[in-house]
Every structure is written in C-alpha cells, then in structure tokens.
Design a protein around this motif. Structure first.
Motif, short mmCIF file in Angstrom:
data_model
loop_
_atom_site.label_atom_id
_atom_site.label_comp_id
_atom_site.label_asym_id
_atom_site.label_seq_id
_atom_site.Cartn_x
_atom_site.Cartn_y
_atom_site.Cartn_z
N ARG A 273 9.13 -2.84 -20.90
CA ARG A 273 7.94 -2.16 -20.23
C ARG A 273 7.33 -2.83 -19.17
NH1 ARG A 273 2.52 -1.30 -19.96
NH2 ARG A 273 1.72 0.99 -20.12
N GLU A 274 7.59 -4.10 -19.35
CA GLU A 274 7.21 -5.16 -18.24
C GLU A 274 7.89 -4.95 -17.04
OE1 GLU A 274 6.97 -9.04 -20.21
OE2 GLU A 274 4.97 -8.58 -20.98
N ALA A 275 9.33 -4.67 -17.47
CA ALA A 275 10.38 -4.46 -16.10
C ALA A 275 9.92 -3.21 -15.42
CB ALA A 275 11.70 -4.58 -16.66
N ARG B 176 16.25 -8.18 -14.44
CA ARG B 176 14.84 -8.69 -14.90
C ARG B 176 15.12 -9.06 -16.40
NH1 ARG B 176 10.12 -6.65 -11.92
NH2 ARG B 176 11.52 -5.68 -9.87
N SER C 234 5.76 4.16 -26.03
CA SER C 234 5.51 2.80 -25.53
C SER C 234 5.94 2.11 -24.58
CB SER C 234 5.82 2.02 -26.80
OG SER C 234 7.42 1.60 -27.01
N ARG D 87 8.47 -4.42 -25.41
CA ARG D 87 7.60 -5.02 -24.50
C ARG D 87 8.10 -5.56 -23.15
NH1 ARG D 87 6.43 -9.94 -23.42
NH2 ARG D 87 7.71 -10.85 -25.20
N ARG D 88 9.36 -6.24 -23.25
CA ARG D 88 10.06 -6.62 -21.95
C ARG D 88 10.48 -5.59 -21.18
NH1 ARG D 88 15.03 -9.82 -23.76
NH2 ARG D 88 15.08 -10.48 -21.59
N GLU E 289 4.94 -1.37 -9.78
CA GLU E 289 3.83 -2.07 -9.13
C GLU E 289 4.35 -2.48 -7.34
OE1 GLU E 289 2.49 -5.24 -11.26
OE2 GLU E 289 1.23 -3.96 -12.80
N VAL F 74 4.91 3.83 -18.23
CA VAL F 74 4.14 3.07 -17.33
C VAL F 74 3.30 3.72 -16.40
CG1 VAL F 74 4.47 1.57 -15.24
CG2 VAL F 74 5.88 1.19 -17.43
N ASN G 162 9.07 -6.81 -29.39
CA ASN G 162 9.50 -7.79 -28.13
C ASN G 162 10.15 -7.28 -27.14
OD1 ASN G 162 9.31 -10.55 -27.23
ND2 ASN G 162 11.15 -10.64 -27.61
N LYS H 196 7.00 -1.91 -15.44
CA LYS H 196 5.79 -1.89 -14.79
C LYS H 196 6.13 -2.74 -13.47
CE LYS H 196 0.94 -3.44 -15.64
NZ LYS H 196 0.21 -3.97 -16.60
N GLY H 197 6.73 -3.69 -13.54
CA GLY H 197 6.96 -4.52 -12.29
C GLY H 197 7.56 -3.76 -11.00
#
Length: 352
Positions: free
Chosen positions: A13-15, A133, A247, A10-11, A21, A250, A7, A17-18
């Motif tokens: 990686r999402e940061a 984030r 993992s 994942r958090r 982008e 990005v 978890n 990725k954001g």
C-alpha cells in the motif's frame, strides 16, 4: 483461501501511495482515465493515451488483481513446493502494471529472475517502479507483442498470463501454439492463466481446457476430460471473498471485495492421480439436516452431504470456500441421498 501478512500489505500500500503522490494526478482524473481508457488500452491502437493512464490503471486495478494471484500462489506453495523451488525465472506475459510479478515478489519475498513482457513502454516503466520499491533488482523487460514474438525461456520458468488472453481472443490459436512451445521447452515449466468472468474469458478457458486436457494442474485434481465441460460446456469459475483488496486501496473506495475469475494452471509434468482429493466449487448450501457442498474430483461433479447438529459444526463448514481443495477418507460417499455425519466427515477431512 490465500492470505498475506499485514506487513506485506502495508508495504504494498505504501508503494502504491508513493506512486500516487508522485504522479500529481487527482482522484477524479484517475477515475475518468480508468472509465474511458480501459477499453482503449485493450486494443493495439488506444484512443486514450493521456499521460498518466498507466498510473491510474495500476492504482485502480492492482488492488483487485493482486489478490487473485495470491490465491493461486497459496495453493501452489502448499501442494507443489518442490516444483516452485525448481523455477529459475518468473515471466509476466502481457504484464500491464506488473500484477503477477509484483504479487509473486511480495508473496515469496525473494525470487529469481523476473521478466516483464508488454507492448507498452510506459506500463513496463510503472511495473519496474513498483518492483524496485520492494528492492527487486533482478528484473528484465521485453517490449513486444508476445503473440508474435519468441518469448520462451531456456530456463525452467513460471509464466503468468493475467487478463491478457481474453484481450487477444482473435489470436487464440497463436497463443495455444505459444503455450504448447512453453510446455515442451522444459519439464519444470508451469503456466498460470487468469481471466475475467466475461464471454471472452470463458471462451479462452474452454479452448485452453480442451487443448491441454492432459496438462491441467489446477483447478483440476488430475488430468483428463473435464466433467463440467462435458455436462454444460462450461469451466470452473470462482467468486472468492477476500479482504486484501480493501486494505490496498489508495485512491478510491471501490467495490473490489470479491476475487471473481476463471483460471488454469498448466504444467509440463503431471502428478499422480489423487482420487481422495476434491475441489470445492461453491459455498456450502444450508439444508435442514446440515449442508450440501458441491465438489469435483474430475471423475464427476457431485454433492457432499454433511449432517451437522451444533453451531460449532456449522461454523466449521462455513469456513470452506470455493476453490478450496479437501482430502477425504475414501469411504465417504459423494452424491448419495444419505448425509454423512459431521464427526465422520471431520475425521477424514484435510483442508489443503
């Protein structure tokens, strides 16, 4: 070896990725910036100051550097929990993209005061962006050249110098003076130093190891003269397998599958000597009778010879990694020609 639950991975990686982008940068442009800009950034007057370099740097290098900090935090948490509880401020010195502050925040989820120190305003900004984030709000930033500034906190603090001392190798004497001021400021202060496996990284570590021989908390088990320096004028280095970095990628599918680094953890106060603790220096080596494991307990470096007789026993030995700390029954002898039976080894083994 340090781990991080899926978890948290994942958090993070999402940061990343954001940020990728939102930056509008193309992957190929990021790779060009990293390739041509890294050396320039490590000087006072970077020849490569294109907009977006700090984002490129963060996206490329954080997946490599953050797991190194996890590895050290994992051991600090297991062996020195009370010391970590006494810490009131986390200080990321020469923070760049905020590697240490981000890793600490993710690893423990809740922190006290965070302070980011860097000479580049845009790196401070990207580090703040990532930390926010994760809902980290108690953050201070200091824009300065830390070598020539007073950055010592009045609070009991954990300082991180991550890939920054080797970049300032010509000012190492001043950094030694700064570290000494940190250590005498408060009895609970600790300092984590992580450097790459480079000539400058090695030179920095040998200098610090010699200057602060009685203040080394890790990787050494007890303070005093280092047998590795005495034997070949070198210091511990680690190439630790870890799957976290893959993992976190990005933008690029990189080769960051090994955490390769030198490190020291310095402390104002030292624990009592623990002669039954050993640091594993290399992966176990297969032998006809079983395995040899190169270990150090600071008094000496030697081979722990283990006799195995089954695939299960071999599997257990193969789970041991460089940098692991093991506690052994004092009766088990190191550096003898006679291998220790696996059953006896296992009965006296505690992996920290």
């Amino acid at each position: 070896m340090s781990t991080i639950d899926s978890n948290k991975t994942r958090r993070l990686r999402e940061a990343l990725k954001g940020i990728f982008e939102e930056s509008g940068l193309r992957p190929e442009e990021i790779m060009r910036m990293v390739e041509y800009g890294s050396k320039g950034y490590n000087t006072h007057f970077s020849p490569y100051r294109r907009e977006g370099f700090e984002v490129s740097y963060a996206l490329y290098f954080l997946p490599e550097h953050i797991p190194k900090v996890f590895i050290l935090l994992n051991e600090l948490q297991k062996r020195f929990t009370d010391r970590l509880r006494a810490i009131e401020e986390i200080i990321d010195v020469g923070c760049g993209a905020g590697t240490a502050a981000i890793a600490y925040s993710i690893f423990f989820e809740k922190t006290g005061q965070l302070r980011l120190i860097d000479r580049e305003k845009r790196f401070l900004k990207v580090a703040m962006d990532i930390l926010k984030r994760f809902n980290m709000e108690n953050i201070k930033t200091t824009r300065c050249d830390y070598v020539n500034s007073d950055i010592v906190s009045a609070l009991p603090s954990l300082y991180f110098f991550t890939n920054t001392i080797s970049e300032n190798i010509n000012r190492l004497d001043r950094i030694v003076s700064l570290i000494n001021r940190i250590l005498v400021q408060h009895s609970s202060n600790m300092i984590v130093v992580i450097e790459p496996l480079s000539k400058n990284g090695r030179d920095a570590m040998i200098k610090l190891r010699n200057e602060f021989a009685d203040r080394v908390l890790m990787p050494c088990i007890s303070p005093g003269a280092c047998p590795l320096i005495k034997s070949d004028n070198s210091v511990c280095q680690y190439s630790i397998r870890q799957d976290i970095s893959k993992s976190l990628e990005v933008v690029v599918s990189s080769t960051h599958r090994m955490a390769k680094f030198y490190y020291l953890v310095l402390s104002s106060e030292m624990p009592e000597n623990q002669s039954n603790l050993f640091r594993i220096l290399q992966y176990p080596s297969k032998r006809p009778y079983g395995f040899d494991i190169r270990v150090c307990n600071q008094k000496a470096i030697g081979e722990l010879r283990i006799k195995t007789s089954s695939s299960l026993e071999n599997s257990i030995i193969n789970q041991l990694s460089p940098n692991d700390v093991i506690s052994l029954d004092p009766s088990i002898e190191i550096s003898t020609n006679r291998p220790v039976d696996f059953a006896r080894f296992k009965s006296g083994l505690i992996r920290l």
